[in-house]
Design an enzyme around this catalytic site. Structure first.
Site, mmCIF file in Angstrom:
data_model
loop_
_atom_site.group_PDB
_atom_site.id
_atom_site.type_symbol
_atom_site.label_atom_id
_atom_site.label_comp_id
_atom_site.label_asym_id
_atom_site.label_seq_id
_atom_site.Cartn_x
_atom_site.Cartn_y
_atom_site.Cartn_z
ATOM 1 N N ALA A 124 0.804 -1.227 0.000
ATOM 2 C CA ALA A 124 0.000 0.000 0.000
ATOM 3 C C ALA A 124 0.834 1.273 0.000
ATOM 4 C CB ALA A 124 -0.928 -0.010 1.210
ATOM 5 N N ASN A 182 1.831 -4.022 8.002
ATOM 6 C CA ASN A 182 2.449 -4.568 6.800
ATOM 7 C C ASN A 182 3.284 -3.517 6.083
ATOM 8 O OD1 ASN A 182 1.766 -7.255 6.857
ATOM 9 N ND2 ASN A 182 0.718 -7.235 4.903
ATOM 10 N N HIS A 212 -0.731 7.102 4.330
ATOM 11 C CA HIS A 212 0.635 6.776 4.731
ATOM 12 C C HIS A 212 1.569 7.888 4.265
ATOM 13 C CE1 HIS A 212 -0.743 2.785 5.775
ATOM 14 N NE2 HIS A 212 -1.182 2.597 4.554
#
Length: 260
Positions: A124, A182, A212
């Protein structure tokens, strides 16, 4: 390229639809799927026409070239070494398993001996190419990750102002937030390692999706990347970009000229 998938969840379904139905990887086919439950295996065979196995040895002997783990950390622990021992390439999605230095070391040595490879999709996030380039000569000084999530999904409750629910190293984040790291693990493996990667997790009352922010400093200069991830249309718990990164990893195996 003949592909085998371990698992039957959202990412596995996305891959088989993209490759076998929509033909997004010409010349490639999801040949086999490994599923633990016989009734689920039967359903996959009826729905997608692919061969489904409940026996790992039979799955690995089904003529596949590369295996995609799209299941759990436990699946990596249970099957990764067996997959590599059969000289199959392996794509690992549940990267949390590789935090274990002993398993990482065994897999690395086995790949070296047999001439095979393990691929870790970027998941991601972005910017791993910069991290890798900076690490080529060990000239990466700092890496940090700030993840913002909707408060309800992170804490199970609403908040009026943002709350920093964690601040520390990736190593600490892994133990305290195993379902939310992750991204931190991939970033750590590409760069300075878990003990030297800073992580902050924020419950944001204004957030509607996961965000993020990655910052890196080194001899190359500075990098600052912000990603707002949309979820998979049929599963809000899975990032669409994470699924696309797996498809991209497979696509690179079929290309003669690759970027990055």
């Amino acid at each position: 390229m003949k592909i085998g998938i371990i698992g039957g969840g959202t990412v596995a379904t996305f891959l088989i639809k993209s490759i076998n139905v929509d033909q997004k990887l010409p010349g490639s086919l999801v040949e086999s799927v490994y599923l633990r439950k016989p009734e689920v295996a039967d359903e996959w065979e009826r729905t997608y026409g692919t061969r489904a196995f409940t026996d790992m040895e039979a799955f690995l002997s089904s003529g596949i070239d590369i295996v995609v783990e799209a299941a759990t950390v436990e699946a990596v622990r249970d099957y990764a070494e067996l997959v590599i021992s059969k000289r199959k390439e392996l794509v690992v999605i549940s990267v949390g398993a590789l935090v274990d230095p002993e398993l990482y070391g065994r897999l690395n040595e086995l790949c070296r001996q047999l001439g095979t490879k393990i691929y870790l999709p970027s998941g991601a996030i972005g910017g791993l190419d910069v991290i890798h380039s900076a690490m080529a000569l060990g000239q990466l000084d700092e890496v940090s990750l700030t993840t913002r999530k909707p408060a309800a999904s992170l804490l199970g409750r609403q908040v009026e102002v943002e709350e920093v629910v964690f601040s520390g190293t990736a190593t600490e984040a892994i133990s305290k937030f195993p379902k939310n790291i992750n991204v931190a693990i991939v970033l750590s493996l590409a760069g300075l390692g878990c003990d030297q990667t800073s992580v902050k997790i924020v419950a944001d009352p204004e957030a509607t999706k996961n965000t993020h922010c990655i910052e890196a400093v080194g001899s190359f200069g500075k990098m600052n990347i912000r990603l707002e991830n949309d979820p998979m249309p049929d599963n809000p718990k899975t990032s669409y970009l994470a699924a696309l990164s797996v498809l991209s990893t497979l696509k690179k195996q079929t290309e003669r000229i690759t970027i990055g």
